[in-house]
Design an enzyme around this catalytic site. Structure first.
Site: not given
Ligand code: UN1
Length: 507
Positions: A239, A243-244, A261, A295
Site C-alpha cells: 500500500g 500507511v506503510g 511493498e 506500483c
Molecule cells: C503491484 O503493482 O503491486 O511487476 C504489483 C508487475 C506485477 C506486479 C505488480 N507483476 O507489474
C-alpha cells in the site's frame, strides 16, 4: 439489485460474510460496498468483520498451525498444487472479476490470475527446496547445520490494484513454509477476495486443512489490529508509503517482522542509441497499463537529447491509438481509475504539473462519467529538481518526459526520488547497460535493460528499496522471510569440547 452474472458463475452472488476460515463466519461490522469503477454502480456488499470475529479467525488459524507445521513440506506443496489447478480451472471468470471490480483490462486480469497459478507452481517446487546450509564445526565429532522452521500466522494486507496476485505471492509461499495466513484485502475489492477464498475453501475441505487460508474483510481498523497483534509474527503490507510507515512502526514496536511493498516512482532511461519502436511500446505499456495503477508503473522517462524529440512524437502517436472503455471488451487498452478520488488526484497532478512548468503533449483530461475514466497523458517536463510533482506517485496514467544530457545525469535524476522499486534503461550499448546495472547505477530493487518497469515475473524476488520499504516477495529466496532459521550443533562424540578452545574442567 440483481447480481452480476460473473458473481453467480463464481458462486459468490449470495456471500455477504466478511470472515472465513474454510467456513464462513457471520460478521457484524460495517457494510463494505464494492463499486464497479467503469460505471460507478455497486456490485455487491460484504459485511466487514468486527474484533471478536477477527479473534475467532485467528484462533482457528493458530489451531491449524499446530498441525500444519508438522506436515512434511512436500505434502504441503501437494495442497498448493491442487490450489494451482483449481485456479487454472477458474482462470477466465476470476480474471474477468478482476476486470469488473478493479477495472484493469481483461487481458491483464487473466494475467493476474496467471501470476497466481505461476506462484503456486513455484511454491510446489520450492516445497522440496527449503534448503539450509551445513557448516563444518570447529569441534571434534560435531556436526553443525541450519534448518528453516515455520513462523506461525502471516497477516496479508493487500491493495486494490492487484486484488488477487499479491495475496497469492504471500499465501502460497507461506503455506509451503508451514505457516497459516490471514488475508485482509483492500475494501475496494472484497469480491475478488471472496472468490479466491471460495476456491481455497474447496481445497481446504478436500485436504482437511481448514484454517490454512483465512479471510478478514474490513477497513483500516482491522489492518491496525493485525499490525498490533502479537500472535501474528509476520505482517506483509502492500500500500501507500504513509500507511506503510505506520504498519512498520507498529510491527517493529512489538518486534514482529514486516514485509513492505510500498510506493514506486519508476523511471525509464532512454539513450540516443535505443530502439525507438521498442522503447515507445515499453513506455506505453508501462505508463498506461492498469491505467497507471501498478506500483511498477512507469512514471518518469529520462530521454537523451538526441532522441527526446522523436520519442515525444512516437509516444503521442501511440497514445492516440489507445482505446479506453469497458475493461471486459477485448479491444479496450485503458480501463477506468479505481475511484472518483483517483480522478480528482489525476486532475490535481495535471494542474500542478502545468503550474510547475510542464507542458501537456497529449491527454490531460478526465472523461465525463459514468465511471472513473481519464485520458492517458504525456507531460513534457522541465528539469526534475524544479518539478516537485514528479517526485510523487500519482496513481494514474501520467508520464513525465525529461530531457537529459547523458547517462550519469539520468541515473542521478532517476535515483533522486525517495522511492526505489523499479527501473529500466533502453540502449544498444553493452557498457551503458552494465553501468546502469553496476553498484553505482540504479538504486532500485528491479533494474531492467530493454524491458519496461512493470510486468515482473514471479520467479524473481519482487520489491524495492528506500521508501518502497525493503520487502521482497514471490520468487528467488523470498521464502526465507516466512520462516525462522535455526542453527543446530550435534555432538556425536563422547567428549564435551567447548568452542573457542575454552576449558572448564569440573569435578
Ligand atoms: C503491484 O503493482 O503491486 O511487476 C504489483 C508487475 C506485477 C506486479 C505488480 N507483476 O507489474
Amino acid at each position: 439489485m440483481d447480481s452480476h452474472p460473473l458473481l453467480k458463475t463464481l458462486g459468490i452472488d449470495n456471500l455477504h460474510h466478511g470472515a472465513c476460515t474454510g467456513e464462513w463466519i457471520e460478521t457484524t461490522g460495517e457494510p463494505i460496498t464494492s463499486l464497479n469503477p467503469s460505471t460507478g454502480e455497486p456490485l455487491g456488499t460484504v459485511t466487514g468483520a468486527r474484533r471478536p470475529e477477527c479473534q475467532l479467525v485467528l484462533a482457528r488459524a493458530l489451531e491449524r498451525f499446530d498441525s500444519w507445521r508438522m506436515v512434511p513440506a512436500p505434502a504441503r506443496g501437494e495442497v498448493i498444487r491442487q490450489l494451482g489447478n483449481k485456479l487454472r480451472e477458474h482462470k477466465e471468470p476470476l480474471g474477468e472479476l478482476i476486470a469488473l471490480e478493479m477495472g484493469k483490462i481483461r487481458s491483464e486480469g487473466l494475467g493476474e490470475v496467471q501470476e497466481m497459478i505461476d506462484i503456486c507452481d513455484f511454491a510446489v517446487g520450492l516445497s522440496r527446496q527449503l534448503y539450509g546450509l551445513t557448516m563444518h564445526s570447529e569441534r571434534n565429532r560435531h556436526r553443525m547445520y541450519e534448518q528453516w522452521h515455520p513462523m506461525g500466522a502471516v497477516g496479508i494486507i493487500s491493495a486494490f490494484n492487484f486484488p488477487m496476485a499479491v495475496w497469492a505471492w504471500n499465501a502460497a509461499i507461506a503455506a509451503i513454509c508451514g505457516d497459516v495466513s490471514l488475508w485482509k484485502p483492500s475494501p475496494a475489492t472484497p469480491l475478488c477476495a471472496l472468490a479466491v477464498q471460495k476456491i481455497c475453501n474447496e481445497v481446504m475441505a478436500e485436504n482437511d486443512c481448514q484454517g490454512l487460508f483465512n479471510l478478514i474483510v474490513g477497513g483500516a481498523d482491522e489492518g491496525r489490529w493485525m499490525a498490533d497483534e502479537g500472535r501474528i509474527p509476520i505482517v506483509s503490507f502492500t500500500g501507500s508509503i504513509p500507511v506503510g510507515r505506520k504498519v512498520a512502526a507498529q510491527v517493529a514496536g512489538r518486534l514482529g517482522r514486516s514485509i513492505l511493498e510500498l510506493g514506486g516512482n519508476n523511471a525509464i532511461i532512454v539513450m540516443d542509441d535505443a530502439d525507438l519502436d521498442l522503447t515507445t511500446r515499453a513506455i506505453t505499456f508501462g505508463a498506461v497499463g492498469t491505467a497507471g495503477q501498478r506500483c511498477t508503473t512507469t512514471r518518469r522517462v529520462f530521454a537523451q537529447k538526441g532522441i527526446h524529440g522523436k520519442l515525444s512524437q512516437t509516444l503521442c502517436k501511440a497514445y492516440s491509438t489507445i482505446k479506453s472503455g469497458d475493461p471486459l471488451d477485448e479491444s479496450t487498452l485503458l480501463g477506468p481509475l479505481a475511484t472518483a478520488r483517483a480522478v480528482a488526484d489525476f486532475k490535481a497532478a495535471i494542474e500542478l504539473a502545468q503550474q510547475q512548468g510542464g507542458e501537456v503533449l497529449c491527454g490531460g483530461n478526465a472523461v465525463e462519467g459514468p465511471g472513473f475514466f481519464v485520458e492517458p497523458t504525456v507531460i513534457k517536463a522541465p528539469p526534475q529538481q524544479g518539478f516537485p510533482i514528479a517526485w510523487e506517485e500519482t496513481f494514474a496514467p501520467i508520464v513525465y518526459l525529461f530531457e537529459v544530457d547523458d547517462l550519469n545525469q539520468a541515473i542521478i535524476d532517476q535515483n533522486a526520488v525517495t522511492q526505489g522499486l523499479s527501473s529500466a534503461v533502453f540502449t544498444d550499448s553493452l557498457s551503458t547497460a552494465e553501468r546502469f546495472l553496476s553498484p553505482a547505477g540504479s538504486d532500485c530493487g528491479i533494474a531492467n535493460v530493454n524491458i519496461g518497469t512493470s510486468g515482473a515475473e514471479i520467479g524473481g524476488a519482487f520489491g524495492g528499496e528506500k521508501d518502497t520499504g525493503g520487502g521482497r516477495e514471490a520468487g528467488s529466496d523470498a521464502w526465507k522471510a516466512y520462516m525462522r532459521r535455526q542453527t543446530c550443533t550435534i555432538n556425536w562424540g563422547g567428549e564435551l569440547p567447548l568452542a573457542q578452545g575454552v576449558t572448564f574442567d569440573v569435578g
